[in-house]
Design a protein around this motif. Structure first.
Motif, short mmCIF file in Angstrom:
data_model
loop_
_atom_site.label_atom_id
_atom_site.label_comp_id
_atom_site.label_asym_id
_atom_site.label_seq_id
_atom_site.Cartn_x
_atom_site.Cartn_y
_atom_site.Cartn_z
N LYS A 77 0.80 -1.23 0.00
CA LYS A 77 0.00 0.00 0.00
C LYS A 77 0.83 1.28 0.00
O LYS A 77 0.35 2.33 -0.34
CB LYS A 77 -0.93 0.01 1.21
N PHE A 78 2.11 1.19 0.40
CA PHE A 78 2.92 2.38 0.57
C PHE A 78 4.22 2.30 -0.24
O PHE A 78 4.88 1.28 -0.25
CB PHE A 78 3.31 2.57 2.04
N CYS A 103 3.10 10.48 3.83
CA CYS A 103 2.89 9.11 3.37
C CYS A 103 2.67 9.11 1.87
O CYS A 103 1.81 9.82 1.36
CB CYS A 103 1.67 8.50 4.06
N THR A 105 1.49 6.76 -0.97
CA THR A 105 0.79 5.49 -1.17
C THR A 105 0.89 5.03 -2.62
O THR A 105 1.18 5.82 -3.52
CB THR A 105 -0.69 5.62 -0.79
N LEU A 111 -5.61 7.02 2.42
CA LEU A 111 -5.18 6.90 3.80
C LEU A 111 -5.95 7.90 4.66
O LEU A 111 -6.08 9.07 4.30
CB LEU A 111 -3.68 7.21 3.87
N ASP A 115 -5.80 5.68 10.36
CA ASP A 115 -5.03 4.53 9.90
C ASP A 115 -3.56 4.62 10.28
O ASP A 115 -2.82 3.65 10.15
CB ASP A 115 -5.11 4.41 8.36
N ILE A 116 -3.13 5.78 10.73
CA ILE A 116 -1.71 5.99 11.04
C ILE A 116 -1.46 5.59 12.48
O ILE A 116 -1.65 6.35 13.41
CB ILE A 116 -1.30 7.47 10.82
#
Length: 141
Positions: A77-78, A103, A105, A111, A115-116
């Motif tokens: 995802k990242f 971030c 992605t 995001l 979610d972090i």
């Protein structure tokens, strides 16, 4: 690719020089001692794969109390997550600490701030280190 930026601010009674030394410069010794349930060890290794994550130090400035690093080799995802950490003095001798996370992605992954998780754990680490430094006034002086 998406880019998402989150900023957390933490104020501390500990001056920036001492707090940055504990959290950044001496972290490989202090953090595993204070948080053995979460962190077994921190090895400073250039160019090697770590078991749980791989970070690249981009800047460490002990004079301005700034630390920039990038978390790489992440999940599908990242692409990466960049962190900018700055410890600033306050007029009353304490510190204001700011962490900005950027971030990157992959694909259309969106995001959300909730979610972090690592940033919230990092702020928890600040609290543990601050409590230790208050109880041990000569540590990281």
């Amino acid at each position: 690719m998406g880019v998402f930026i989150f900023t957390d601010v933490y104020t501390s009674t500990i001056p920036p020089k001492r707090l940055s030394k504990a959290l950044i410069v001496d972290s490989q010794n202090l953090i595993p001692k204070l948080m053995p349930q979460a962190i077994n060890n921190i090895d400073i290794i250039q160019g090697s794969q770590l078991r749980s994550m791989k970070n690249r130090v981009d800047e460490l400035n002990e004079e301005t109390f700034t630390y920039n690093y990038t978390m790489i080799d992440l999940t599908e995802k990242f692409e990466s997550i960049g962190y900018e950490v700055k410890f600033e003095p306050t007029p009353d001798g304490k510190s204001k600490n700011k962490m900005t996370s950027t971030c990157y992605t992959k694909g259309n992954f969106k995001l959300e701030e909730e979610d972090i998780g690592p940033e919230k754990r990092t702020l928890g680490m600040y609290e543990v280190v601050e409590a230790y430094l208050l109880q041990n006034p000569h540590s990281c002086a």
